[in-house]
Motif scaffolding. Sequence first.
Motif, PDB file in Angstrom:
ATOM      1  N   TYR A  97       0.871  -1.183   0.000  1.00 28.89           N
ATOM      2  CA  TYR A  97       0.000   0.000   0.000  1.00 28.89           C
ATOM      3  C   TYR A  97       0.903   1.227   0.000  1.00 28.89           C
ATOM      4  O   TYR A  97       1.893   1.272   0.730  1.00 28.89           O
ATOM      5  CB  TYR A  97      -0.908   0.031   1.243  1.00 28.89           C
ATOM      6  CG  TYR A  97      -1.732  -1.214   1.408  1.00 28.89           C
ATOM      7  CD1 TYR A  97      -2.506  -1.708   0.353  1.00 28.89           C
ATOM      8  CD2 TYR A  97      -1.733  -1.918   2.615  1.00 28.89           C
ATOM      9  CE1 TYR A  97      -3.258  -2.864   0.498  1.00 28.89           C
ATOM     10  CE2 TYR A  97      -2.481  -3.076   2.766  1.00 28.89           C
ATOM     11  CZ  TYR A  97      -3.248  -3.547   1.699  1.00 28.89           C
ATOM     12  OH  TYR A  97      -3.986  -4.699   1.836  1.00 28.89           O
ATOM     13  N   LEU A  98       0.548   2.204  -0.818  1.00 36.12           N
ATOM     14  CA  LEU A  98       1.375   3.403  -0.913  1.00 36.12           C
ATOM     15  C   LEU A  98       0.722   4.591  -0.208  1.00 36.12           C
ATOM     16  O   LEU A  98      -0.491   4.670  -0.107  1.00 36.12           O
ATOM     17  CB  LEU A  98       1.621   3.760  -2.389  1.00 36.12           C
ATOM     18  CG  LEU A  98       2.289   2.679  -3.246  1.00 36.12           C
ATOM     19  CD1 LEU A  98       2.491   3.172  -4.668  1.00 36.12           C
ATOM     20  CD2 LEU A  98       3.628   2.244  -2.635  1.00 36.12           C
ATOM     21  N   LYS A  99       1.555   5.489   0.300  1.00 36.56           N
ATOM     22  CA  LYS A  99       1.039   6.735   0.863  1.00 36.56           C
ATOM     23  C   LYS A  99       2.046   7.851   0.624  1.00 36.56           C
ATOM     24  O   LYS A  99       3.202   7.589   0.286  1.00 36.56           O
ATOM     25  CB  LYS A  99       0.683   6.575   2.344  1.00 36.56           C
ATOM     26  CG  LYS A  99       1.851   6.324   3.268  1.00 36.56           C
ATOM     27  CD  LYS A  99       1.393   6.180   4.714  1.00 36.56           C
ATOM     28  CE  LYS A  99       0.901   7.468   5.307  1.00 36.56           C
ATOM     29  NZ  LYS A  99       1.969   8.503   5.423  1.00 36.56           N
ATOM     30  N   LEU A 100       1.597   9.079   0.823  1.00 38.56           N
ATOM     31  CA  LEU A 100       2.491  10.217   0.609  1.00 38.56           C
ATOM     32  C   LEU A 100       3.568  10.255   1.684  1.00 38.56           C
ATOM     33  O   LEU A 100       3.336   9.875   2.826  1.00 38.56           O
ATOM     34  CB  LEU A 100       1.690  11.524   0.659  1.00 38.56           C
ATOM     35  CG  LEU A 100       0.626  11.720  -0.424  1.00 38.56           C
ATOM     36  CD1 LEU A 100      -0.196  12.967  -0.123  1.00 38.56           C
ATOM     37  CD2 LEU A 100       1.258  11.815  -1.805  1.00 38.56           C
ATOM     38  N   CYS A 101       4.732  10.721   1.297  1.00 43.86           N
ATOM     39  CA  CYS A 101       5.820  10.944   2.251  1.00 43.86           C
ATOM     40  C   CYS A 101       6.059  12.441   2.228  1.00 43.86           C
ATOM     41  O   CYS A 101       6.614  12.974   1.269  1.00 43.86           O
ATOM     42  CB  CYS A 101       7.068  10.192   1.786  1.00 43.86           C
ATOM     43  SG  CYS A 101       8.484  10.405   2.882  1.00 43.86           S
ATOM     44  N   GLY A 102       5.580  13.150   3.259  1.00 45.51           N
ATOM     45  CA  GLY A 102       5.641  14.609   3.208  1.00 45.51           C
ATOM     46  C   GLY A 102       4.516  15.127   2.327  1.00 45.51           C
ATOM     47  O   GLY A 102       3.463  14.511   2.215  1.00 45.51           O
ATOM     48  N   SER A 103       4.758  16.233   1.638  1.00 48.23           N
ATOM     49  CA  SER A 103       3.662  16.878   0.910  1.00 48.23           C
ATOM     50  C   SER A 103       3.379  16.258  -0.456  1.00 48.23           C
ATOM     51  O   SER A 103       2.386  16.568  -1.099  1.00 48.23           O
ATOM     52  CB  SER A 103       3.975  18.365   0.737  1.00 48.23           C
ATOM     53  OG  SER A 103       5.252  18.522   0.177  1.00 48.23           O
ATOM     54  N   GLY A 104       4.254  15.360  -0.923  1.00 48.71           N
ATOM     55  CA  GLY A 104       4.007  14.714  -2.210  1.00 48.71           C
ATOM     56  C   GLY A 104       4.442  15.581  -3.376  1.00 48.71           C
ATOM     57  O   GLY A 104       5.258  16.489  -3.231  1.00 48.71           O
ATOM     58  N   GLY A 105       3.887  15.267  -4.555  1.00 47.08           N
ATOM     59  CA  GLY A 105       4.251  16.008  -5.757  1.00 47.08           C
ATOM     60  C   GLY A 105       5.535  15.506  -6.397  1.00 47.08           C
ATOM     61  O   GLY A 105       5.940  15.946  -7.458  1.00 47.08           O
ATOM     62  N   GLY A 106       6.186  14.567  -5.736  1.00 47.52           N
ATOM     63  CA  GLY A 106       7.478  14.046  -6.196  1.00 47.52           C
ATOM     64  C   GLY A 106       8.225  13.544  -4.981  1.00 47.52           C
ATOM     65  O   GLY A 106       7.625  13.263  -3.953  1.00 47.52           O
ATOM     66  N   GLY A 107       9.542  13.459  -5.097  1.00 49.74           N
ATOM     67  CA  GLY A 107      10.324  12.986  -3.955  1.00 49.74           C
ATOM     68  C   GLY A 107      10.047  11.526  -3.656  1.00 49.74           C
ATOM     69  O   GLY A 107       9.831  10.721  -4.570  1.00 49.74           O
TER      70      GLY A 107
END
Length: 309
Positions: A272-282
Amino acid sequence: MKGPLFYSKILLFGEYGIIKDSKGLSIPYNFYNGALKSDGSTSEEAIKSNAGLSKYVAYLATIDTQLVQFDLEALTKDVEEGMYFDSSIPQGYGVGSSGALVAAIYDKYAKEKITVLENLTREKLLALKTIFAEMESFFHGKSSGLDPLNSYLSIPILINSPDHIEATGIPAQQTGGKGAVFLIDSGSIGETAPMVQIFMENMKQEGFRNMLKDQFIKHTDACVDDFLQGNIKSLFRNTKQLSKVVLNHFKPMIPAQFHELWKKGLDTNDYYLKLCGSGGGGYILGFTEDYKKAQQALKDYKLEVVYNF
């Protein structure tokens, strides 16, 4: 001269939610670190970092001295003599590159600083968080102060609400465990400010606000509790729900090439994936009960294990 090392961090749970009172859990990630250096280096990185520090010094001089005072004379002199921040923490990847720099500057130049060795009461943690939020807002426009706090203290931090944070212990890693939390490199840099801007725009809609409260925050809080209590089965159930909510309502924060991959994880239960920080990349965070399976499913990507279950 080389200052102490400050580590990167990972916000396991709580991105965006902590802006609106959800719980959060942030842990140090020792794989990356940074330190202030004055060794006369003339490398491109050192020169760029030094120029950035010059601008930062000017900003620090504008911070209310009631909040925090710096030895600006010593800092200015060191920067003029070529001091730079030597860091392996990737910028724009959601692992706290500016947080480590803020922690290093506070550690070396703040007057009457709160030290790690003190009994860290809730008041002291909040005082540090407030100072760090002000110091880090130079880089993001608006900062919670959590990244520098994590980097400065180098211990896991539990966020119960914006004004209730505490140092916490997390269950010991199972070195031979099959399950894992891992990072996927999206291959692109994420800019925090535009992502937060999108979120704030969405917050103007009642439907989005309700979803945040009834789904996003509910599952985030449950994930934090499950993780801290070691309820692995329940953690994965809640992480799946959280991953689903993010895919449905936070699409702009997920790099386009990951939309399919995100859905595939939910369909197969391999990860399962989730955002790490604010997202948008990284980086993107992944959770799996079987790391070998996840590796196979994501074989085209570079993965880094953060924690083993």
